[in-house]
Design an enzyme around this catalytic site. Structure first.
Site, PDB file in Angstrom:
ATOM      1  N   SER A  19       0.625  -1.430   0.068  1.00 17.46           N
ATOM      2  CA  SER A  19      -0.194   0.661  -0.155  1.00 17.46           C
ATOM      3  C   SER A  19       0.910   1.365   0.276  1.00 17.46           C
ATOM      4  CB  SER A  19      -0.959  -0.088   1.147  1.00 17.46           C
ATOM      5  OG  SER A  19      -2.070   1.498   1.367  1.00 17.46           O
ATOM      6  N   THR A  70       2.241   3.303   3.388  1.00  9.62           N
ATOM      7  CA  THR A  70       3.177   2.559   4.373  1.00  9.62           C
ATOM      8  C   THR A  70       4.548   3.587   3.881  1.00  9.62           C
ATOM      9  OG1 THR A  70       3.558   0.558   3.301  1.00  9.62           O
ATOM     10  CG2 THR A  70       2.145   0.441   4.880  1.00  9.62           C
ATOM     11  N   VAL A 119       7.217   2.666   3.969  1.00 10.29           N
ATOM     12  CA  VAL A 119       8.369   2.156   2.962  1.00 10.29           C
ATOM     13  C   VAL A 119       7.738   2.244   1.216  1.00 10.29           C
ATOM     14  CG1 VAL A 119       9.870  -0.240   2.316  1.00 10.29           C
ATOM     15  CG2 VAL A 119       9.710   0.766   4.726  1.00 10.29           C
ATOM     16  N   CYS A 120       6.555   1.788   1.015  1.00  8.32           N
ATOM     17  CA  CYS A 120       6.242   1.497  -0.378  1.00  8.32           C
ATOM     18  C   CYS A 120       6.451   3.288  -0.895  1.00  8.32           C
ATOM     19  CB  CYS A 120       4.832   0.775  -0.657  1.00  8.32           C
ATOM     20  SG  CYS A 120       4.358  -0.404   0.647  1.00  8.32           S
ATOM     21  N   ALA A 121       5.990   3.702  -0.009  1.00  8.02           N
ATOM     22  CA  ALA A 121       6.082   5.581  -0.668  1.00  8.02           C
ATOM     23  C   ALA A 121       7.362   5.851  -0.983  1.00  8.02           C
ATOM     24  CB  ALA A 121       5.682   6.545   1.356  1.00  8.02           C
TER      25      ALA A 121
END
Length: 166
Positions: A54, A57, A59-61
């Protein structure tokens, strides 16, 4: 079935990550405007598939921002940020962040993508979402690099992914 961890706890992941040298499985996912977007729509372009649980979050961003910046220096290359996020949320993130080289795509209409790309989280608190992975494709959709990140809370190997494009 592969195994990764979330905070050190084992998580089962269904499907098989495409192998280097193989043709990437075709897919049709949902873009930020709710229209279908297929792999074939980007024929002739090199692609970085940044697959994340997602964009909400950290780390994803971060991975989406880093790949956006990296491909801004490359020709004929696009980043797909693929998650189970609703297209509205993914689109808003990319627009707000000014991520011009990222095409946000949602798996919410097609669970088949998760199996075809070996990122279908089957167990644990993130069951139903996509595991963190990076798949790099050449302009003919051949797999140049594939990484299923072993710990979901960690970033992918950017250097290895980007080296595949050189």
């Amino acid at each position: 079935m592969a195994n990764v961890t979330l905070g050190g706890n084992p998580i089962e992941v269904g499907g098989a990550l495409p192998s280097v040298g193989a043709k990437a499985p075709a897919f049709t996912l949902v873009g930020k405007d709710l229209k279908d977007v297929s792999l074939a729509d980007f024929a002739g372009k090199r692609k970085v598939l940044n697959i994340v649980p997602s964009l909400d979050t950290p780390v994803c961003a971060t991975s989406t921002r880093k790949f956006n910046e990296a491909v801004s220096k490359l020709e004929n290359t696009v980043v797909f940020s693929i998650s189970a996020d609703l297209p509205f949320a993914a689109g808003r993130f990319c627009t707000t962040e000014g991520l011009d080289n990222v095409v946000p795509l949602s798996t919410f209409r097609d669970a088949g993508f998760k199996q075809a790309y070996g990122v279908d989280i089957k167990t644990g608190p993130l069951a139903g979402l996509t595991a963190r992975a990076v798949v790099v494709l050449d302009a003919n959709d051949n797999v140049l690099h594939a990484q299923l990140v072993p710990e979901i809370k960690e970033e992918p190997n950017y250097d290895a992914a980007l080296a595949a494009l050189k």
